[in-house]
Design an enzyme around this catalytic site. Structure first.
Site, PDB file in Angstrom:
ATOM      1  N   HIS A  44       0.903  -1.122   0.111  1.00 29.47           N
ATOM      2  CA  HIS A  44      -0.073   0.040  -0.178  1.00 29.47           C
ATOM      3  C   HIS A  44       0.958   1.357   0.000  1.00 29.47           C
ATOM      4  O   HIS A  44       0.734   2.180  -0.913  1.00 29.47           O
ATOM      5  CB  HIS A  44      -0.867  -0.011   1.103  1.00 29.47           C
ATOM      6  N   ARG A  67     -11.077  -1.436 -12.348  1.00 30.65           N
ATOM      7  CA  ARG A  67     -11.076  -2.806 -11.863  1.00 30.65           C
ATOM      8  C   ARG A  67     -11.957  -2.752 -10.547  1.00 30.65           C
ATOM      9  O   ARG A  67     -11.846  -1.890  -9.605  1.00 30.65           O
ATOM     10  CB  ARG A  67      -9.654  -2.864 -11.387  1.00 30.65           C
ATOM     11  N   GLU A  86      -3.725 -12.864 -12.826  1.00 36.62           N
ATOM     12  CA  GLU A  86      -2.796 -12.887 -11.736  1.00 36.62           C
ATOM     13  C   GLU A  86      -2.634 -14.083 -10.984  1.00 36.62           C
ATOM     14  O   GLU A  86      -2.084 -14.184 -10.161  1.00 36.62           O
ATOM     15  CB  GLU A  86      -3.543 -11.746 -10.916  1.00 36.62           C
TER      16      GLU A  86
HETATM   17  C1  PEP Z   1      -1.135  -6.836  -9.659  1.00 43.63           C
HETATM   18  O1  PEP Z   1      -1.142  -7.761  -8.825  1.00 43.63           O
HETATM   19  O2  PEP Z   1      -0.112  -6.946 -10.362  1.00 43.63           O
HETATM   20  C2  PEP Z   1      -2.068  -5.706  -9.807  1.00 43.63           C
HETATM   21  C3  PEP Z   1      -1.681  -4.722 -10.496  1.00 43.63           C
HETATM   22  O3  PEP Z   1      -2.812  -5.461  -8.665  1.00 43.63           O
HETATM   23  P1  PEP Z   1      -2.679  -5.229  -7.104  1.00 43.63           P
HETATM   24  O4  PEP Z   1      -1.335  -4.612  -7.114  1.00 43.63           O
HETATM   25  O5  PEP Z   1      -3.645  -4.167  -7.008  1.00 43.63           O
HETATM   26  O6  PEP Z   1      -2.895  -6.439  -6.620  1.00 43.63           O
HETATM   27 MG    MG Z   2      -3.317  -7.729  -8.014  1.00 43.87          MG
END
Ligand code: PEP
Ligand code: MG
Length: 764
Positions: A400, A542, A639
């Site tokens: 974060h 998203r 993912e």
């Molecule tokens: C990722 O997993 O690469 C992505 C872009 O999503 P996040 O970082 O929000 O999990």
């Molecule tokens: Mg992700």
């Protein structure tokens, strides 16, 4: 008194005549250490110049009349004095001596008008109680007699910089008794360069640490690149550990004017090991000799030109036993490292430490402070915005704190392990968001700027046109303008989490309280800002990917379940299908925006692992009045290895696009928690297994006419982007700070591919 001394004639005791730098270089030369040849224009020459031209009195008069606490006056007097020195003719006797010595040096080097470095060498420089370090000048790539004279004079004038004057007044030094020497030394046109510590710089163990990068040493010393690091056992010469990093930038000397320019590192060198085994062994030998000579551990700078090693600097590692708040101090360059972590958002930042243990303490963070915490949470965002920089104990480069600070353009170091326990409250620190280092003291300006350094690489003057689209990631609606200023071709990832949670209320609270309309309103307001800023370019929204641990601190988040590993837990689309009311509210918000004409918004589902999840989500979208793939682009994030390995089934179920979330894809492929700093060194998106998964998805999608994109951190890494373009990816979405570089990479790869094709055609 000699006016000029070659290094061979000087020893370390000669600080008075040659200054600290000059005496040191003399000492090393005499000890047989290969330093670039050169000479020192001694302090006697400066003295003679001042006396013979009679300007000392003029200068003293100005200084006598000066109130050093009046900054304006101080600056003006400094300027005036420097002007006097620079404009006063040097007596012939002195200038011909300087020129003769320069010619003799050129003769020795075997080049006419050789490039030299001209540096001030203050006679009190290396005395800790009278440290003038950094107050004098260095001029690189000086060439020819005329410039020699010009820069020697500038070095002399540097003795009267505003800070130097102030410092002498404060410490009661007599201005007329402080002298300066000037070092003139051959410029090494380094192919590679770096630093070496002859012992472990923090523990004093008998291990040698070498850091190296391509081109001139500035890249390493200034922290512009993350260098390779090599640890060597001093007794056995065995290489204990090496870390080869991605080196994107190098400093080079232009052959015409010797000017130092920053250029991209050629592709084939970026990830290549800088030093070979033989060079490491030679450096280690030299390190041992230097330490033996001084009888004390040394902190050195080295360079290699045409395969020959030169030592450029050597000074004692002074902080070995000093100890700081951490009980352990690390000396790098002239600065003390308090702790290290991962560079998570580029740039340098300095300020007062404010340790945040609970959110009640957020008000402590004032404009320009350094926010230090275990891990940031969404409700810390307002305080993060006030901060100059952010340091966390935990986290990897996609946590974060990292994501938010990159977007806000605030330098950030994550995963230090100990920042909250060792940094004293209100102490002054500087952090380097590239290298992941926290230094003691204020080493850069603390005034908070409107735009931080991270904004600079994005000044796109003439953005190359690319067929592969280059988009940008957005996580907070207020960062949309800055993101759009990069000229990106759209938003490849609009994250919901950060944006929505800045409101401080858990989305499920709205639902529980029967207030769906309010949730829809919040979503519409936020998404609108981004969709409008980028209109008519595509924005892929998203749907919420809410890990339980990150949502606990929100109002209504109290009963978020406790999970052992939230990364593998209740998040992404699996959670949304269990809490369909939130997903429905998101779809309703998008439907509203579509009705207002913002048909540039598409939908992307996070963390899918089975086509049934896609099917379910589409059903809910239809409930909201959307028609997936008919009137709205609908896609998934890739993912999980599961999604990558069965992409054909998702294509059969129906998708317009996929986007690689490499942050998650990497953690699930390699079994490495992306937020766990203990395993961060193994976390790499360029692991062949990750790349194989990506490759198969691009191939299958290209066959089926499904668009492919990437929005994980790897999409901001030129080396990976290059591979993706070669594989035929449709678009790449980078972080705001990386858009310009990524676009250049894409352009270059596309040109390369075209050229290759053209050459092939010509051969046929
Ligand atoms: C990722 O997993 O690469 C992505 C872009 O999503 P996040 O970082 O929000 O999990
Ligand atoms: Mg992700």
């Amino acid at each position: 008194m000699e006016y000029v001394e070659f290094f061979e004639e000087l020893k370390k005791e000669d600080v008075d005549i040659a200054g600290g730098k000059g005496a040191n270089l003399g000492e090393l030369t005499q000890a047989g250490i290969p330093v670039p040849p050169g000479f020192v224009i001694t302090s006697a020459t400066y003295q003679k110049f001042m006396d013979e031209t009679g300007i000392t009195q003029k200068i003293m008069d100005i200084l006598d009349a000066l109130d050093v606490n009046n900054n304006k006056e101080l600056q003006e007097s400094a300027r005036e004095i420097k002007k006097i020195i620079i404009e006063t003719e040097i007596p012939d006797e002195i200038s011909s001596l300087i020129i003769e010595s320069y010619n003799a040096l050129c003769h020795r080097i075997g080049k006419e008008n050789a490039f030299v470095a001209v540096r001030s060498s203050a006679t009190a420089e290396d005395l800790p109680e009278a440290s003038f370090a950094g107050q004098q000048d260095t001029y690189l790539n000086v060439k020819g007699p005329e410039d020699m004279i010009k820069y020697v004079r500038k070095c002399w004038a540097s003795l009267f910089g505003a800070r130097a004057i102030f410092y002498r007044e404060e410490n009661n030094f007599d201005h007329s008794k402080v002298y300066i020497a000037v070092v003139v030394q051959e410029m090494v046109d380094a192919e590679k360069a770096g630093v070496m510590f002859t012992v472990h710089p923090s523990t004093g163990e008998e291990k040698i640490l070498i850091e190296g990068a391509w081109g001139l040493g500035e890249a390493v010393v200034s922290g512009t690149v993350t260098p390779d690091t090599y640890w060597v056992d001093k007794a056995t010469g065995e290489i204990l550990r090496k870390q080869i990093s991605e080196k994107n930038i190098m400093f080079q000397k232009k052959s015409e004017n010797g000017q130092t320019v920053k250029v991209p590192v050629p592709e084939d060198l970026k990830n290549k090991q800088v030093l070979n085994e033989d060079e490491i062994a030679q450096l280690v030998e030299l390190g041992k000799r230097i330490q033996e000579h001084y009888q004390f551990p040394q902190d050195t700078e080295w360079a290699i030109e045409n395969g020959k090693i030169f030592m450029l600097q050597s000074r004692p590692v002074t902080t070995l036993d000093m100890g700081t708040a951490s009980g352990e101090a690390l000396h790098e360059g002239d600065r003390t490292v308090i702790t290290k972590g991962l560079g998570a958002s580029p740039g340098m930042a300095a300020g007062s430490v404010k340790i945040i243990k609970t959110t009640d303490e957020l008000d402590k963070v004032q404009e320009g402070d350094i926010l230090v915490t275990v891990m940031t949470t969404p409700d810390m965002v307002p305080a993060m915005k006030r901060a100059n920089g952010i340091i966390t104990d935990e986290g990897g480069v996609t946590c974060h704190a990292a994501i938010v600070s990159r977007e806000l353009g605030i330098p950030c170091v994550v995963g230090t392990g100990d920042a909250t326990s060792i940094l004293p409250e209100n102490s002054k620190v500087t952090l380097d968001g590239n290298k992941g280092i926290v230094w003691e003291g204020l080493l850069v300006e603390t005034a908070k700027k409107e735009e931080t350094t991270t904004a600079q690489p994005n000044v796109v003057l003439q953005a190359p046109l690319t067929v592969t689209e280059v988009k940008v990631n957005v996580s907070m609606s207020e960062a949309a303008k800055k993101a759009a200023a990069t000229g990106a071709d759209g938003v490849g990832l609009l994250r919901t989490e950060h944006m929505m949670l800045t409101t401080g209320v858990h989305p499920k609270k709205y639902i529980q309280e029967g207030n769906e309309a309010e949730l829809v309103k919040v979503l519409v307001e936020n998404i609108l800002k981004v969709a409008d800023t980028f209109y008519p370019k595509t924005v892929w929204y998203r749907t919420l990917d809410a890990p339980t641990d990150e949502f606990q601190s929100l109002d209504g988040g109290e009963d978020e379940p406790y999970e052992h590993n939230p990364m593998l837990g209740w998040r992404g689309i699996r959670r949304e299908l269990d809490e369909p009311e939130i997903l429905l509210a998101e779809f309703k918000a998008i439907k509203k925006l579509h009705e207002q004409g913002y048909t540039n918004i598409g939908i992307m589902l996070p963390l899918v692992q089975h086509p049934d999840e896609l099917k379910e989500a589409k059903k809910i979208a239809r409930q909201a009045g959307l028609k997936p793939q008919k009137n709205i682009e609908f896609g998934i994030m890739v993912e999980t290895p599961a999604a990558a390995l069965t992409i054909e089934d998702f294509i059969a179920e129906g998708i317009d696009f996929v986007s690689f979330g490499t942050n998650d894809l990497t953690q699930y492929t390699l079994a490495i928690d992306r937020n766990n700093e203990n395993v961060a060194d193994l976390y790499t998106e360029s692991h062949p297994a990750v790349l194989k998964l990506i490759e198969r998805v691009i191939i299958e999608c290209n066959k089926a006419g499904v668009k492919t994109s990437i929005c994980g951190q790897a999409g901001s890494m030129p080396a990976i982007v290059e591979k993706l373009v070669e594989l035929g990816i449709t678009s790449v979405s980078a972080n705001t700070d990386a858009v310009a570089t990524v676009r250049e990479t894409v352009a270059r790869v596309e040109q390369k591919l075209l050229l290759k094709a053209a050459r092939k055609m010509m051969q046929e």
